[in-house]
Design a protein around this motif. Structure first.
Motif, PDB file in Angstrom:
ATOM      1  N   CYS A  51      33.377 -59.131 -17.234  1.00  0.00           N
ATOM      2  CA  CYS A  51      32.905 -58.027 -16.969  1.00  0.00           C
ATOM      3  C   CYS A  51      32.178 -57.896 -15.635  1.00  0.00           C
ATOM      4  O   CYS A  51      31.603 -58.598 -15.201  1.00  0.00           O
TER       5      CYS A  51
ATOM      6  N   ARG B 224      38.436 -62.968 -19.597  1.00  0.00           N
ATOM      7  CA  ARG B 224      38.172 -61.632 -18.963  1.00  0.00           C
ATOM      8  C   ARG B 224      36.611 -61.357 -18.674  1.00  0.00           C
ATOM      9  O   ARG B 224      35.979 -61.449 -19.641  1.00  0.00           O
TER      10      ARG B 224
ATOM     11  N   LEU C 145      35.389 -57.905 -24.655  1.00  0.00           N
ATOM     12  CA  LEU C 145      36.531 -58.654 -23.887  1.00  0.00           C
ATOM     13  C   LEU C 145      36.674 -59.945 -24.564  1.00  0.00           C
ATOM     14  O   LEU C 145      37.928 -60.395 -24.603  1.00  0.00           O
TER      15      LEU C 145
ATOM     16  N   HIS D 107      36.810 -54.931 -15.055  1.00  0.00           N
ATOM     17  CA  HIS D 107      36.466 -56.486 -15.316  1.00  0.00           C
ATOM     18  C   HIS D 107      37.592 -57.290 -14.723  1.00  0.00           C
ATOM     19  O   HIS D 107      38.595 -56.739 -14.100  1.00  0.00           O
TER      20      HIS D 107
ATOM     21  N   TYR E 186      30.634 -54.491 -23.807  1.00  0.00           N
ATOM     22  CA  TYR E 186      31.816 -54.366 -23.085  1.00  0.00           C
ATOM     23  C   TYR E 186      32.271 -55.825 -23.117  1.00  0.00           C
ATOM     24  O   TYR E 186      33.310 -56.125 -23.380  1.00  0.00           O
ATOM     25  N   GLN E 187      31.397 -56.615 -22.553  1.00  0.00           N
ATOM     26  CA  GLN E 187      31.762 -58.255 -22.478  1.00  0.00           C
ATOM     27  C   GLN E 187      32.190 -58.730 -23.882  1.00  0.00           C
ATOM     28  O   GLN E 187      33.079 -59.861 -23.951  1.00  0.00           O
TER      29      GLN E 187
ATOM     30  N   SER F 248      40.015 -61.179 -26.201  1.00  0.00           N
ATOM     31  CA  SER F 248      40.872 -62.245 -25.234  1.00  0.00           C
ATOM     32  C   SER F 248      41.029 -63.433 -26.433  1.00  0.00           C
ATOM     33  O   SER F 248      42.086 -64.050 -26.141  1.00  0.00           O
TER      34      SER F 248
ATOM     35  N   THR G 195      40.576 -60.691 -14.950  1.00  0.00           N
ATOM     36  CA  THR G 195      41.155 -61.662 -15.791  1.00  0.00           C
ATOM     37  C   THR G 195      41.686 -62.869 -15.229  1.00  0.00           C
ATOM     38  O   THR G 195      42.174 -62.730 -13.990  1.00  0.00           O
TER      39      THR G 195
END
Length: 162
Positions: free
Chosen positions: A69, A67, A6, A86, A2-3, A10, A88
């Protein structure tokens, strides 16, 4: 995962790297806030959305679009789906230029690649944080036209043979 997703997306948004974004975002894709919703159904629409987001960030002199997590996990019983939350931050040389906001995202493994399928943010309005007011207004007009049968809000006219 997930991270990493992101971070990659991003960075690609800030750089205007549509090819990378399309590798990590499934189409159709929905992005929403508390008040607005935008759906990209094809690469051309995603290009317009990403270009607008990037223009909004650059207009605020954003140098870091982060962003982070908070939590993410596999959906019970669905090994090919991850849902997470998350936060932002949009910074200009380390100084916040937009209020920090929370978000959530769902990712699916599609053809062996993890792709975002929807993004929901706790931001008050996409016009403030992600997209220009003009883009939102145009998107809303198109959505209403599709939902109501045409730009006038009236069902399409029938021809003499219908």
């Amino acid at each position: 995962m997930y991270q990493s997703h992101l971070d990659t997306v991003s960075r690609a948004v800030l750089e205007g790297d549509l090819a990378t974004i399309l590798q990590h975002i499934a189409l159709p894709n929905m992005m929403s806030t508390r008040t607005k919703r935008v759906v990209a159904t094809c690469p051309e629409e995603m290009d317009v959305i990403v270009s607008d987001i990037r223009a909004q960030l650059l207009a605020r002199n954003v140098t870091e679009f982060r962003r982070t997590c908070i939590e993410a996990d596999f959906v019970a019983g669905v090994p090919d789906m991850i849902v997470g939350r998350h936060r932002t931050e949009a910074l200009s040389h380390g100084v916040p230029v937009l209020p920090e906001y929370a978000g959530s995202m769902a990712m699916m493994r599609i053809n062996g690649t993890w792709q975002g399928i929807w993004l929901d943010t706790d931001a008050d309005d996409l016009a403030v944080t992600m997209l220009s007011a003009d883009f939102i207004e145009a998107s809303d007009r198109v959505r209403r036209a599709v939902e109501t049968g045409g730009p006038t809000g009236q069902p399409p006219m029938k021809g003499p043979d219908q």
